[in-house]
Scaffold this motif. Structure first.
Motif, PDB file in Angstrom:
ATOM      1  N   CYS A  22      18.170  19.051-134.142  1.00 50.05           N
ATOM      2  CA  CYS A  22      19.298  19.872-134.601  1.00 50.05           C
ATOM      3  C   CYS A  22      19.315  21.223-133.896  1.00 50.05           C
ATOM      4  O   CYS A  22      20.385  21.760-133.611  1.00 50.05           O
ATOM      5  CB  CYS A  22      19.233  20.066-136.111  1.00 50.05           C
ATOM      6  N   GLY A  23      18.147  21.761-133.605  1.00 48.45           N
ATOM      7  CA  GLY A  23      18.081  23.030-132.874  1.00 48.45           C
ATOM      8  C   GLY A  23      18.631  22.910-131.467  1.00 48.45           C
ATOM      9  O   GLY A  23      19.316  23.808-130.982  1.00 48.45           O
ATOM     10  N   LEU A  24      18.350  21.787-130.814  1.00 45.17           N
ATOM     11  CA  LEU A  24      18.900  21.577-129.476  1.00 45.17           C
ATOM     12  C   LEU A  24      20.421  21.445-129.521  1.00 45.17           C
ATOM     13  O   LEU A  24      21.124  21.995-128.671  1.00 45.17           O
ATOM     14  CB  LEU A  24      18.284  20.334-128.833  1.00 45.17           C
ATOM     15  N   ILE A  25      20.931  20.734-130.508  1.00 45.20           N
ATOM     16  CA  ILE A  25      22.380  20.579-130.644  1.00 45.20           C
ATOM     17  C   ILE A  25      23.014  21.915-131.026  1.00 45.20           C
ATOM     18  O   ILE A  25      24.158  22.197-130.670  1.00 45.20           O
ATOM     19  CB  ILE A  25      22.713  19.481-131.662  1.00 45.20           C
ATOM     20  N   ALA A  26      22.278  22.758-131.717  1.00 43.98           N
ATOM     21  CA  ALA A  26      22.801  24.050-132.174  1.00 43.98           C
ATOM     22  C   ALA A  26      23.132  24.992-131.036  1.00 43.98           C
ATOM     23  O   ALA A  26      23.859  25.964-131.222  1.00 43.98           O
ATOM     24  CB  ALA A  26      21.794  24.716-133.112  1.00 43.98           C
ATOM     25  N   PRO A  29      28.173  25.926-128.463  1.00 44.81           N
ATOM     26  CA  PRO A  29      28.796  27.095-129.083  1.00 44.81           C
ATOM     27  C   PRO A  29      29.398  26.901-130.472  1.00 44.81           C
ATOM     28  O   PRO A  29      28.954  27.513-131.412  1.00 44.81           O
ATOM     29  CB  PRO A  29      29.868  27.504-128.084  1.00 44.81           C
ATOM     30  N   VAL A  30      30.389  26.069-130.650  1.00 41.62           N
ATOM     31  CA  VAL A  30      31.054  25.981-131.957  1.00 41.62           C
ATOM     32  C   VAL A  30      30.564  24.774-132.733  1.00 41.62           C
ATOM     33  O   VAL A  30      30.324  24.853-133.944  1.00 41.62           O
ATOM     34  CB  VAL A  30      32.588  25.919-131.770  1.00 41.62           C
ATOM     35  N   ILE A  31      30.384  23.678-132.040  1.00 42.81           N
ATOM     36  CA  ILE A  31      29.967  22.426-132.673  1.00 42.81           C
ATOM     37  C   ILE A  31      28.578  22.570-133.291  1.00 42.81           C
ATOM     38  O   ILE A  31      28.266  21.927-134.292  1.00 42.81           O
ATOM     39  CB  ILE A  31      29.981  21.286-131.638  1.00 42.81           C
ATOM     40  N   GLY A  32      27.752  23.407-132.735  1.00 45.30           N
ATOM     41  CA  GLY A  32      26.368  23.510-133.152  1.00 45.30           C
ATOM     42  C   GLY A  32      26.087  24.340-134.385  1.00 45.30           C
ATOM     43  O   GLY A  32      24.956  24.370-134.862  1.00 45.30           O
ATOM     44  N   LEU A  33      27.087  25.012-134.934  1.00 46.75           N
ATOM     45  CA  LEU A  33      26.835  25.880-136.097  1.00 46.75           C
ATOM     46  C   LEU A  33      26.253  25.133-137.296  1.00 46.75           C
ATOM     47  O   LEU A  33      25.256  25.589-137.874  1.00 46.75           O
ATOM     48  CB  LEU A  33      28.101  26.634-136.478  1.00 46.75           C
ATOM     49  N   PRO A  34      26.816  24.000-137.717  1.00 47.89           N
ATOM     50  CA  PRO A  34      26.185  23.315-138.862  1.00 47.89           C
ATOM     51  C   PRO A  34      24.791  22.793-138.531  1.00 47.89           C
ATOM     52  O   PRO A  34      23.913  22.757-139.404  1.00 47.89           O
ATOM     53  CB  PRO A  34      27.141  22.170-139.181  1.00 47.89           C
ATOM     54  N   ALA A  70      18.980  30.921-131.279  1.00 49.70           N
ATOM     55  CA  ALA A  70      19.700  31.195-130.033  1.00 49.70           C
ATOM     56  C   ALA A  70      21.138  30.686-130.123  1.00 49.70           C
ATOM     57  O   ALA A  70      22.072  31.347-129.654  1.00 49.70           O
ATOM     58  CB  ALA A  70      18.985  30.551-128.855  1.00 49.70           C
ATOM     59  N   GLY A  71      21.335  29.530-130.722  1.00 50.07           N
ATOM     60  CA  GLY A  71      22.681  28.992-130.902  1.00 50.07           C
ATOM     61  C   GLY A  71      23.543  29.874-131.791  1.00 50.07           C
ATOM     62  O   GLY A  71      24.726  30.092-131.508  1.00 50.07           O
ATOM     63  N   LEU A  72      22.961  30.388-132.864  1.00 47.88           N
ATOM     64  CA  LEU A  72      23.697  31.304-133.732  1.00 47.88           C
ATOM     65  C   LEU A  72      24.049  32.593-133.003  1.00 47.88           C
ATOM     66  O   LEU A  72      25.170  33.115-133.148  1.00 47.88           O
ATOM     67  CB  LEU A  72      22.892  31.615-134.996  1.00 47.88           C
ATOM     68  N   LEU A  73      23.115  33.113-132.230  1.00 49.32           N
ATOM     69  CA  LEU A  73      23.386  34.332-131.466  1.00 49.32           C
ATOM     70  C   LEU A  73      24.464  34.106-130.403  1.00 49.32           C
ATOM     71  O   LEU A  73      25.329  34.956-130.204  1.00 49.32           O
ATOM     72  CB  LEU A  73      22.105  34.857-130.829  1.00 49.32           C
ATOM     73  N   LEU A  74      24.412  32.953-129.738  1.00 48.47           N
ATOM     74  CA  LEU A  74      25.432  32.642-128.747  1.00 48.47           C
ATOM     75  C   LEU A  74      26.812  32.488-129.385  1.00 48.47           C
ATOM     76  O   LEU A  74      27.814  32.949-128.830  1.00 48.47           O
ATOM     77  CB  LEU A  74      25.060  31.367-127.988  1.00 48.47           C
ATOM     78  N   THR A  76      27.804  33.933-132.145  1.00 46.18           N
ATOM     79  CA  THR A  76      28.223  35.273-132.544  1.00 46.18           C
ATOM     80  C   THR A  76      28.717  36.070-131.340  1.00 46.18           C
ATOM     81  O   THR A  76      29.744  36.754-131.407  1.00 46.18           O
ATOM     82  CB  THR A  76      27.050  36.019-133.210  1.00 46.18           C
ATOM     83  N   LEU A  77      27.999  35.964-130.236  1.00 46.84           N
ATOM     84  CA  LEU A  77      28.411  36.650-129.011  1.00 46.84           C
ATOM     85  C   LEU A  77      29.755  36.122-128.510  1.00 46.84           C
ATOM     86  O   LEU A  77      30.625  36.909-128.125  1.00 46.84           O
ATOM     87  CB  LEU A  77      27.336  36.479-127.936  1.00 46.84           C
ATOM     88  N   LEU A  78      29.938  34.833-128.546  1.00 50.40           N
ATOM     89  CA  LEU A  78      31.198  34.235-128.125  1.00 50.40           C
ATOM     90  C   LEU A  78      32.343  34.697-129.018  1.00 50.40           C
ATOM     91  O   LEU A  78      33.423  35.043-128.533  1.00 50.40           O
ATOM     92  CB  LEU A  78      31.101  32.710-128.138  1.00 50.40           C
ATOM     93  N   ALA A  79      32.121  34.740-130.321  1.00 54.06           N
ATOM     94  CA  ALA A  79      33.153  35.207-131.245  1.00 54.06           C
ATOM     95  C   ALA A  79      33.485  36.684-130.993  1.00 54.06           C
ATOM     96  O   ALA A  79      34.656  37.075-131.045  1.00 54.06           O
ATOM     97  CB  ALA A  79      32.697  35.012-132.689  1.00 54.06           C
ATOM     98  N   ALA A  80      32.474  37.487-130.707  1.00 50.56           N
ATOM     99  CA  ALA A  80      32.710  38.903-130.431  1.00 50.56           C
ATOM    100  C   ALA A  80      33.515  39.088-129.146  1.00 50.56           C
ATOM    101  O   ALA A  80      34.439  39.917-129.097  1.00 50.56           O
ATOM    102  CB  ALA A  80      31.383  39.657-130.328  1.00 50.56           C
ATOM    103  N   VAL A  81      33.189  38.320-128.125  1.00 54.05           N
ATOM    104  CA  VAL A  81      33.927  38.415-126.868  1.00 54.05           C
ATOM    105  C   VAL A  81      35.370  37.988-127.053  1.00 54.05           C
ATOM    106  O   VAL A  81      36.306  38.648-126.567  1.00 54.05           O
ATOM    107  CB  VAL A  81      33.225  37.579-125.766  1.00 54.05           C
ATOM    108  N   ILE A  82      35.591  36.925-127.778  1.00 50.68           N
ATOM    109  CA  ILE A  82      36.967  36.460-128.035  1.00 50.68           C
ATOM    110  C   ILE A  82      37.732  37.503-128.843  1.00 50.68           C
ATOM    111  O   ILE A  82      38.888  37.807-128.567  1.00 50.68           O
ATOM    112  CB  ILE A  82      36.952  35.101-128.733  1.00 50.68           C
ATOM    113  N   PHE A  83      37.070  38.086-129.839  1.00 52.52           N
ATOM    114  CA  PHE A  83      37.723  39.104-130.672  1.00 52.52           C
ATOM    115  C   PHE A  83      38.100  40.329-129.840  1.00 52.52           C
ATOM    116  O   PHE A  83      39.182  40.891-129.992  1.00 52.52           O
ATOM    117  CB  PHE A  83      36.799  39.498-131.820  1.00 52.52           C
ATOM    118  N   ILE A  84      37.195  40.742-128.957  1.00 53.14           N
ATOM    119  CA  ILE A  84      37.473  41.919-128.105  1.00 53.14           C
ATOM    120  C   ILE A  84      38.619  41.631-127.125  1.00 53.14           C
ATOM    121  O   ILE A  84      39.475  42.478-126.898  1.00 53.14           O
ATOM    122  CB  ILE A  84      36.191  42.359-127.369  1.00 53.14           C
TER     123      ILE A  84
END
Length: 87
Positions: A22-26, A29-34, A70-74, A76-84
């Motif tokens: 699950c950590g590898l799948i995480a 970017p978006v699919i890996g959150l659960p 790392a998946g959660l951080l990525l 979050t970073l992706l969401a921040a970039v899209i928001f900006i």
């Protein structure tokens, strides 16, 4: 040998391997959150419930946890970039 002790060992190893997968799948970017949530949950459950049982899959457990974080951080970073970029 106590059958409940051997079940505990099997459960610890299975949860460690599930945390790794699950950590590898995480990392996706978006699919890996659960999957990140499941991996972190498995990590915490194994840490709290294993007691004095030796975990031969400890490396997989730690790697799965690191990948989930790392998946959660990525994500979050992706969401921040899209928001900006949108605002």
């Amino acid at each position: 040998m106590n059958s409940s002790a051997s079940f505990d060992k099997i459960d610890v190893i299975q949860r460690s391997m599930r945390c790794f997968v699950c950590g590898l799948i995480a990392i996706l970017p978006v699919i890996g959150l659960p999957f990140a949530v499941v991996a972190i949950g498995d990590f915490l459950r194994v840490r709290w419930d294993k007691g004095s049982i030796w975990n031969p899959a400890e490396l997989y457990l730690r790697t799965g946890f690191v990948c989930a974080i790392a998946g959660l951080l990525l994500a979050t970073l992706l969401a921040a970039v899209i928001f900006i970029e949108v605002s």
